[in-house]
Enzyme design. Structure first.
Site, short mmCIF file in Angstrom:
data_model
loop_
_atom_site.label_atom_id
_atom_site.label_comp_id
_atom_site.label_asym_id
_atom_site.label_seq_id
_atom_site.Cartn_x
_atom_site.Cartn_y
_atom_site.Cartn_z
N ARG A 110 -22.57 22.57 27.44
CA ARG A 110 -21.13 22.44 27.25
C ARG A 110 -20.89 21.40 26.16
NH1 ARG A 110 -20.44 26.66 29.23
NH2 ARG A 110 -19.26 27.20 31.10
N GLU A 160 -13.33 23.51 21.99
CA GLU A 160 -13.41 24.89 21.47
C GLU A 160 -12.02 25.52 21.39
OE1 GLU A 160 -16.29 27.19 23.65
OE2 GLU A 160 -17.84 25.67 23.35
N HIS A 211 -20.31 29.79 20.60
CA HIS A 211 -20.46 29.95 22.07
C HIS A 211 -20.94 31.36 22.43
CE1 HIS A 211 -19.03 28.20 26.16
NE2 HIS A 211 -20.11 28.98 26.32
C1 DGY Z 1 -21.19 30.17 31.14
O1 DGY Z 1 -21.22 31.16 31.88
O2 DGY Z 1 -20.98 29.05 31.60
C2 DGY Z 1 -21.45 30.39 29.70
O3 DGY Z 1 -21.18 29.26 28.94
C3 DGY Z 1 -20.68 31.58 29.19
O4 DGY Z 1 -21.14 31.90 27.93
#
Ligand code: DGY
Length: 326
Positions: A237, A266, A284
């Site tokens: 993240r 983002e 992402h």
């Molecule tokens: C998630 O599922 O947390 C991923 O980041 C999606 O791409």
């Protein structure tokens, strides 16, 4: 009485069809865009279940608008977009989609490791611009991957899947987590503290969930501990890394580069990041394969179907709500 289920954005099958078979009323945002706050509040009102995405901020305000809702099923493994404590307080179950995106996220982390070290995107740009001057002994030299040390921060499923791939590249493995991981140990990874991992790794790959504890885990001080020849990889993240501090070290050449798939705010990027040619930047894409997104859609729908049928959802994140109901 029939159930009302909301889907907050256009998603791949089979989730929508599975839910349509279950429910008399399916209310879905049929557009491929996030709803704004007012639209989201309007959509979830009167619903028994909501299938939401990581781009939806599910806070107390949205939960209050969904007063009749039994479940918010997030179509993601990460659930930092949902205030789980607030949902629990309101007796609303929250689920995620673990497992199914492990392999493809690990593939992408490996792509970033290889891509940033071997300057794959930069090379592509040179070719398309017609700037390839012909083979040269000093032309576009990158970093080695095979045999270099990989440090994995967070010893979960995705980290273990990256470790498995890295073994194919003869990479010695370090990992850091809150507790020892039998999976990591079985792969020959050595548990170390974060400082040691940052100091000794040639590639530092992040695999922690976002929480208060991991927010800016990789800040200016942490980045300063990395070797000038090392690379930072983030498929976890964005806010786990202080992005402004990252731009500063990339610009100063204080680390060799970064492979980044996730961002603090983002879809925006920190000023200056786009100018760093030593950063390989992806939008992402960790779980962005057709197979994985379909599996995520199915699992999110299965969690909702379970709740509508009075069963415990398989991927429940706040079991205290279920215990309270059963
Ligand atoms: C998630 O599922 O947390 C991923 O980041 C999606 O791409």
């Amino acid at each position: 009485m029939s159930s009302r289920v909301a889907i907050t954005r256009l998603i791949p099958e089979p989730g929508p069809t599975m839910l349509a078979h279950q429910t008399v009323e399916l209310v879905a945002n049929s557009e491929d865009r996030s709803l704004d706050r007012a639209e989201l509040r309007g959509l979830v009102g009167g619903c028994d279940a909501v299938l939401c995405l990581l781009t939806d901020s599910i806070d107390a305000d949205i939960l209050d608008a969904a007063a009749d809702c039994k479940i918010f099923a997030n179509m993601a493994v990460g659930y930092n977009n949902i205030d789980v404590a607030a949902a629990t307080k309101r007796g609303i179950m929250v689920t995620n989609t673990p497992g199914v995106l492990t392999e493809c996220t690990a593939d992408l982390a490996m792509a970033l490791i290889l891509g940033v070290a071997r300057r794959v995107a930069e090379g592509d740009v040179e070719m398309r611009a017609g700037r390839f001057p012909g083979w040269g002994p000093l032309y576009m030299l990158g970093g080695d991957v095979t045999g270099k040390t990989l440090g994995l921060v967070g010893p979960g499923r995705i980290a273990a899947a990256v470790a498995k791939r890295a073994k194919g590249f003869d990479m010695p493995l370090l990992y850091h987590g809150r507790r020892p991981s039998p999976d990591m140990e079985a792969l020959g990874a050595k548990a170390v503290d974060l400082d040691t991992l940052l100091r000794e790794s040639d590639f530092v790959s992040l695999h922690v969930p976002l929480s208060k504890e991991t927010h800016h885990l990789i800040d200016a001080a942490a980045l300063a501990k990395m070797k000038p020849t090392s690379y930072l990889i983030n498929t976890a993240r964005g806010p786990v890394v202080d992005e402004k501090a990252l731009v500063a070290v990339l610009k100063a050449g204080a680390i060799a580069g970064a492979g980044i798939d996730v961002y603090e705010d983002e879809p925006a990027m920190a000023p200056g990041l786009a100018d760093c040619t030593n950063a390989l930047l992806l939008p992402h894409l960790g779980s962005a394969t057709l197979g994985t997104r379909s599996a995520m859609s199915r699992i999110a729908a299965e969690n909702i179907v379970a709740v509508l049928e009075g069963r415990r959802p398989p991927n429940l994140l706040n079991p205290e709500v279920w215990q309270g109901n059963s």
